[in-house]
Design a protein around this motif. Structure first.
Motif, PDB file in Angstrom:
ATOM      1  N   LYS A 178       0.622 -12.110  -3.159  1.00  0.00           N
ATOM      2  CA  LYS A 178       0.679 -11.021  -2.172  1.00  0.00           C
ATOM      3  C   LYS A 178      -0.743 -10.772  -1.700  1.00  0.00           C
ATOM      4  O   LYS A 178      -1.668 -10.764  -2.506  1.00  0.00           O
ATOM      5  CB  LYS A 178       1.253  -9.748  -2.791  1.00  0.00           C
ATOM      6  N   VAL A 179      -0.911 -10.543  -0.424  1.00  0.00           N
ATOM      7  CA  VAL A 179      -2.238 -10.294   0.140  1.00  0.00           C
ATOM      8  C   VAL A 179      -2.344  -8.841   0.583  1.00  0.00           C
ATOM      9  O   VAL A 179      -1.487  -8.344   1.332  1.00  0.00           O
ATOM     10  CB  VAL A 179      -2.524 -11.237   1.324  1.00  0.00           C
ATOM     11  N   ASN A 180      -3.365  -8.156   0.118  1.00  0.00           N
ATOM     12  CA  ASN A 180      -3.695  -6.800   0.570  1.00  0.00           C
ATOM     13  C   ASN A 180      -4.797  -6.869   1.617  1.00  0.00           C
ATOM     14  O   ASN A 180      -5.759  -7.634   1.458  1.00  0.00           O
ATOM     15  CB  ASN A 180      -4.188  -5.933  -0.581  1.00  0.00           C
ATOM     16  N   SER A 181      -4.675  -6.089   2.671  1.00  0.00           N
ATOM     17  CA  SER A 181      -5.729  -5.965   3.673  1.00  0.00           C
ATOM     18  C   SER A 181      -5.895  -4.495   4.031  1.00  0.00           C
ATOM     19  O   SER A 181      -4.905  -3.788   4.220  1.00  0.00           O
ATOM     20  CB  SER A 181      -5.396  -6.754   4.945  1.00  0.00           C
ATOM     21  N   VAL A 182      -7.144  -4.044   4.101  1.00  0.00           N
ATOM     22  CA  VAL A 182      -7.430  -2.657   4.474  1.00  0.00           C
ATOM     23  C   VAL A 182      -7.734  -2.602   5.965  1.00  0.00           C
ATOM     24  O   VAL A 182      -8.627  -3.303   6.452  1.00  0.00           O
ATOM     25  CB  VAL A 182      -8.618  -2.105   3.667  1.00  0.00           C
ATOM     26  N   MET A 183      -7.005  -1.772   6.686  1.00  0.00           N
ATOM     27  CA  MET A 183      -7.207  -1.613   8.125  1.00  0.00           C
ATOM     28  C   MET A 183      -8.356  -0.647   8.373  1.00  0.00           C
ATOM     29  O   MET A 183      -8.283   0.531   8.024  1.00  0.00           O
ATOM     30  CB  MET A 183      -5.926  -1.096   8.775  1.00  0.00           C
ATOM     31  N   ILE A 184      -9.430  -1.159   8.984  1.00  0.00           N
ATOM     32  CA  ILE A 184     -10.616  -0.360   9.271  1.00  0.00           C
ATOM     33  C   ILE A 184     -10.775  -0.277  10.788  1.00  0.00           C
ATOM     34  O   ILE A 184     -11.180  -1.253  11.431  1.00  0.00           O
ATOM     35  CB  ILE A 184     -11.874  -0.995   8.647  1.00  0.00           C
ATOM     36  N   HIS A 207       2.510  -9.512   2.819  1.00  0.00           N
ATOM     37  CA  HIS A 207       1.239  -8.979   3.318  1.00  0.00           C
ATOM     38  C   HIS A 207       1.326  -7.463   3.320  1.00  0.00           C
ATOM     39  O   HIS A 207       2.258  -6.877   3.870  1.00  0.00           O
ATOM     40  CB  HIS A 207       0.963  -9.495   4.737  1.00  0.00           C
ATOM     41  N   ASN A 208       0.353  -6.833   2.700  1.00  0.00           N
ATOM     42  CA  ASN A 208       0.294  -5.376   2.606  1.00  0.00           C
ATOM     43  C   ASN A 208      -0.910  -4.887   3.393  1.00  0.00           C
ATOM     44  O   ASN A 208      -2.048  -4.961   2.924  1.00  0.00           O
ATOM     45  CB  ASN A 208       0.187  -4.950   1.139  1.00  0.00           C
ATOM     46  N   VAL A 209      -0.668  -4.422   4.617  1.00  0.00           N
ATOM     47  CA  VAL A 209      -1.735  -3.831   5.436  1.00  0.00           C
ATOM     48  C   VAL A 209      -1.746  -2.339   5.170  1.00  0.00           C
ATOM     49  O   VAL A 209      -0.774  -1.643   5.458  1.00  0.00           O
ATOM     50  CB  VAL A 209      -1.517  -4.112   6.931  1.00  0.00           C
ATOM     51  N   MET A 210      -2.835  -1.848   4.594  1.00  0.00           N
ATOM     52  CA  MET A 210      -2.899  -0.443   4.218  1.00  0.00           C
ATOM     53  C   MET A 210      -4.070   0.247   4.906  1.00  0.00           C
ATOM     54  O   MET A 210      -5.027  -0.416   5.328  1.00  0.00           O
ATOM     55  CB  MET A 210      -3.015  -0.305   2.697  1.00  0.00           C
ATOM     56  N   GLN A 236       1.321   1.687  11.954  1.00  0.00           N
ATOM     57  CA  GLN A 236       2.648   1.123  12.202  1.00  0.00           C
ATOM     58  C   GLN A 236       2.602   0.040  13.273  1.00  0.00           C
ATOM     59  O   GLN A 236       3.254  -1.001  13.152  1.00  0.00           O
ATOM     60  CB  GLN A 236       3.623   2.226  12.627  1.00  0.00           C
ATOM     61  N   GLU A 237       1.829   0.277  14.323  1.00  0.00           N
ATOM     62  CA  GLU A 237       1.721  -0.709  15.397  1.00  0.00           C
ATOM     63  C   GLU A 237       1.161  -2.032  14.870  1.00  0.00           C
ATOM     64  O   GLU A 237       1.659  -3.113  15.210  1.00  0.00           O
ATOM     65  CB  GLU A 237       0.829  -0.168  16.513  1.00  0.00           C
ATOM     66  N   LEU A 238       0.145  -1.955  14.006  1.00  0.00           N
ATOM     67  CA  LEU A 238      -0.429  -3.172  13.447  1.00  0.00           C
ATOM     68  C   LEU A 238       0.544  -3.850  12.493  1.00  0.00           C
ATOM     69  O   LEU A 238       0.709  -5.082  12.527  1.00  0.00           O
ATOM     70  CB  LEU A 238      -1.733  -2.846  12.714  1.00  0.00           C
ATOM     71  N   GLN A 239       1.212  -3.082  11.654  1.00  0.00           N
ATOM     72  CA  GLN A 239       2.185  -3.663  10.740  1.00  0.00           C
ATOM     73  C   GLN A 239       3.319  -4.349  11.505  1.00  0.00           C
ATOM     74  O   GLN A 239       3.752  -5.443  11.139  1.00  0.00           O
ATOM     75  CB  GLN A 239       2.754  -2.583   9.812  1.00  0.00           C
ATOM     76  N   ASP A 240       3.784  -3.719  12.574  1.00  0.00           N
ATOM     77  CA  ASP A 240       4.835  -4.328  13.394  1.00  0.00           C
ATOM     78  C   ASP A 240       4.342  -5.621  14.035  1.00  0.00           C
ATOM     79  O   ASP A 240       5.071  -6.616  14.120  1.00  0.00           O
ATOM     80  CB  ASP A 240       5.304  -3.353  14.479  1.00  0.00           C
ATOM     81  N   ALA A 241       3.087  -5.623  14.503  1.00  0.00           N
ATOM     82  CA  ALA A 241       2.531  -6.821  15.131  1.00  0.00           C
ATOM     83  C   ALA A 241       2.422  -7.959  14.118  1.00  0.00           C
ATOM     84  O   ALA A 241       2.689  -9.120  14.440  1.00  0.00           O
ATOM     85  CB  ALA A 241       1.166  -6.512  15.736  1.00  0.00           C
ATOM     86  N   HIS A 251       5.485   0.112   1.750  1.00  0.00           N
ATOM     87  CA  HIS A 251       5.629   1.268   0.867  1.00  0.00           C
ATOM     88  C   HIS A 251       4.501   1.396  -0.134  1.00  0.00           C
ATOM     89  O   HIS A 251       4.629   2.092  -1.139  1.00  0.00           O
ATOM     90  CB  HIS A 251       6.972   1.193   0.133  1.00  0.00           C
ATOM     91  N   CYS A 252       3.358   0.767   0.121  1.00  0.00           N
ATOM     92  CA  CYS A 252       2.220   0.841  -0.805  1.00  0.00           C
ATOM     93  C   CYS A 252       1.740   2.285  -0.928  1.00  0.00           C
ATOM     94  O   CYS A 252       1.557   2.987   0.061  1.00  0.00           O
ATOM     95  CB  CYS A 252       1.083  -0.050  -0.306  1.00  0.00           C
ATOM     96  N   ARG A 253       1.528   2.730  -2.174  1.00  0.00           N
ATOM     97  CA  ARG A 253       1.017   4.086  -2.427  1.00  0.00           C
ATOM     98  C   ARG A 253      -0.484   4.100  -2.645  1.00  0.00           C
ATOM     99  O   ARG A 253      -1.042   5.156  -2.909  1.00  0.00           O
ATOM    100  CB  ARG A 253       1.696   4.661  -3.674  1.00  0.00           C
ATOM    101  N   GLN A 254      -1.153   2.948  -2.590  1.00  0.00           N
ATOM    102  CA  GLN A 254      -2.593   2.866  -2.863  1.00  0.00           C
ATOM    103  C   GLN A 254      -2.921   3.623  -4.147  1.00  0.00           C
ATOM    104  O   GLN A 254      -3.815   4.466  -4.200  1.00  0.00           O
ATOM    105  CB  GLN A 254      -3.398   3.406  -1.682  1.00  0.00           C
ATOM    106  N   CYS A 255      -2.202   3.269  -5.216  1.00  0.00           N
ATOM    107  CA  CYS A 255      -2.316   3.981  -6.485  1.00  0.00           C
ATOM    108  C   CYS A 255      -3.627   3.658  -7.182  1.00  0.00           C
ATOM    109  O   CYS A 255      -4.306   2.688  -6.857  1.00  0.00           O
ATOM    110  CB  CYS A 255      -1.141   3.633  -7.392  1.00  0.00           C
ATOM    111  N   ARG A 256      -3.980   4.479  -8.182  1.00  0.00           N
ATOM    112  CA  ARG A 256      -5.195   4.262  -8.939  1.00  0.00           C
ATOM    113  C   ARG A 256      -5.132   2.961  -9.702  1.00  0.00           C
ATOM    114  O   ARG A 256      -4.065   2.456 -10.029  1.00  0.00           O
ATOM    115  CB  ARG A 256      -5.402   5.414  -9.945  1.00  0.00           C
ATOM    116  N   ALA A 257      -6.296   2.433 -10.050  1.00  0.00           N
ATOM    117  CA  ALA A 257      -6.356   1.156 -10.762  1.00  0.00           C
ATOM    118  C   ALA A 257      -5.774   1.248 -12.160  1.00  0.00           C
ATOM    119  O   ALA A 257      -5.341   0.243 -12.716  1.00  0.00           O
ATOM    120  CB  ALA A 257      -7.806   0.674 -10.840  1.00  0.00           C
ATOM    121  N   ASP A 258      -5.729   2.444 -12.751  1.00  0.00           N
ATOM    122  CA  ASP A 258      -5.185   2.578 -14.095  1.00  0.00           C
ATOM    123  C   ASP A 258      -3.805   3.228 -14.075  1.00  0.00           C
ATOM    124  O   ASP A 258      -3.375   3.834 -15.058  1.00  0.00           O
ATOM    125  CB  ASP A 258      -6.140   3.392 -14.976  1.00  0.00           C
TER     126      ASP A 258
END
Length: 465
Positions: A178-184, A207-210, A236-241, A251-258
């Motif tokens: 799974k690939v995570n990407s942070v939208m900046i 792919h998880n765009v967060m 949402q627009e980027l995720q749809d694209a 549905h990523c919650r960007q939870c803590r590392a622990d």
């Protein structure tokens, strides 16, 4: 994020799926402007290999749905491979039925893929924010490579090459990636579509765009410099694209590392080192109990799938025979509608509006109902005596639901009902304990029958104070 082999997450309200335990590690290879001092993906505790491996699963016997443990940030587990793999060996020895996963930025991955494959690891999460070194240089000021710092574009080139090589090697060995990407915004937001295409071509399955978390109190470079995060609509627009090229995780919650437990329900306070050290668990008995619980979960999921297939088959049969008198000219395509759902899990509407810490956002249109995202909110009502004291919090909640036309919940008070209506959002408590998708479809149909889909609603949300 917790996955079973070969299948993406089944529900956005995935509290009913298998939970897990994250083991954070303190080392970092690339200097990244998303994480500095206290990072958005932060940790309140880190684990030594013995406490993480030998003791980390002691409490797992008390939560038999747990079937996964992972190493993840802050830092990169593969920057400290000896301790990481020592932990994996201990976990496998103590609880061989537990699936292992690891989260990495990929810089050291190619040299360690073969070692990863020796352990019970079936899933790796990689953070890939770019495939263009010019953009990478804006995100990663430097990397630590072969005992020295490499700065700017050259460092980003090395990182990107290692990421793509490692991704391909994992896929070739049958490990899910799974690939995570942070939208900046203003940095890589226009570039992530290209990233999505690239990782799909290499064989990543999800792919998880967060969104960037850029509050100044986190101490990150972007937070201190005032870099904004994306709006709900931009994300949402980027995720749809990107979804045209790749399965998207929404549905990523960007939870803590622990984090410990299920999505949206962190039980980390129950797994502090002092509590873990004081517990002794019968591992053999825990494995038997886990097997029983997992079998029940599989049976429940299979029953849901069977019921859905039967419903679809019945609908197809009913539409196969249409009388000529019922045929009409095609109607104008009705517009989509966003609806916010208050739920504590299970795929049903079962939460009071004032008790919701987050809302699931669904989109209904003339063809289907789909999950879009989740939006976090502050707790408006913490008890019968305090539900009327949170006007400012309530307004923040309403602002967080901007763009939604309906809120579905099990119950709602008079005050929030009135404020929601004033903001142009229809509160609805008539579908309590119903399946989310069925309720959203029913409300959408009602809106069509009342002519509410013929024109776009007026935006009435008040500005945040």
């Amino acid at each position: 994020m917790l996955l079973r082999r070969g299948t993406p997450p089944l529900r956005p309200d995935a509290r009913c799926s298998r939970p897990g335990l994250q083991h954070p590690v303190p080392l970092l290879q690339p200097q990244i402007r998303l994480f500095q001092r206290i990072a958005p993906r932060r940790s309140v505790r880190t684990a030594h290999p013995r406490s993480g491996g030998e003791k980390g699963h002691d409490r797992r016997g008390e939560h038999p749905a747990n079937d996964r443990a992972g190493h993840r940030s802050p830092g990169d587990p593969l920057a400290n491979p000896e301790r990481t793999f020592d932990t994996f060996r201990q976990l496998t020895e103590k609880a061989p039925d537990i699936k292992l996963c690891v989260s990495t930025n990929g810089l050291a991955l190619p040299e360690l893929v073969d070692e990863l494959c020796k352990h019970n690891i079936d899933h790796v999460t990689m953070t890939i924010n770019c495939v263009d070194p010019d953009i990478g240089a804006q995100i990663y000021p430097w990397i630590f490579w072969k005992n020295r710092r490499v700065y700017g574009r050259k460092g980003a080139e090395i990182l990107i090459k290692q990421q793509q090589k490692g991704l391909q090697m994992l896929v070739d060995r049958g490990i899910l990636v799974k690939v995570n990407s942070v939208m900046i915004p203003g940095v890589n937001d226009k570039h992530l579509e290209e990233v999505s295409k690239a990782v799909k071509a290499k064989g990543a399955f999800l792919h998880n765009v967060m969104p960037l978390i850029a509050e100044a109190e986190h101490g990150t470079f972007y937070g201190v410099m005032g870099q904004r995060g994306p709006t709900h609509d931009e994300l949402q627009e980027l995720q749809d694209a990107c979804s045209g090229d790749m399965n998207m995780m929404r549905h990523c919650r960007q939870c803590r590392a622990d984090a410990v437990g299920m999505l949206g329900e962190d039980r980390g306070d129950e797994f502090t080192m002092d509590k873990i050290e004081a517990v002794d668990v019968d591992y053999a008995a825990a494995m038997v109990k886990r097997a029983e619980v997992h079998a029940a979960i599989e049976a429940t999921l299979a029953a849901k799938v069977k019921a859905k297939v039967e419903t679809q088959n019945l609908a197809s049969l009913q539409t196969a025979f249409v009388s000529l008198s019922s045929l009409t000219l095609p109607k104008k395509e009705s517009r989509p509608v966003l609806m916010a759902i208050a739920t504590s899990g299970g795929g049903i509407i079962n939460q009071h509006f004032g008790h919701a810490r987050e809302f699931l956002i669904y989109e209904a249109n003339a063809h289907d109902v789909r999950f879009i995202s989740h939006r976090k909110t502050d707790l408006y009502c913490s008890g019968d005596d305090t539900c009327g004291d949170g006007e400012s919090v309530l307004q923040k909640t309403i602002n967080a639901l901007k763009g939604c036309e309906v809120v579905l919940c099990s119950k709602i008070g008079y005050e929030p009902w009135g404020m929601l209506e004033e903001a142009g959002i229809m509160p609805n408590g008539e579908h309590a304990l119903e399946a989310i998708e069925d309720a959203v479809a029913a409300v959408y149909k009602e809106m069509g029958e009342k002519g509410l889909l013929d024109k776009k609603p007026e935006t009435k949300q008040r500005a945040t104070a």
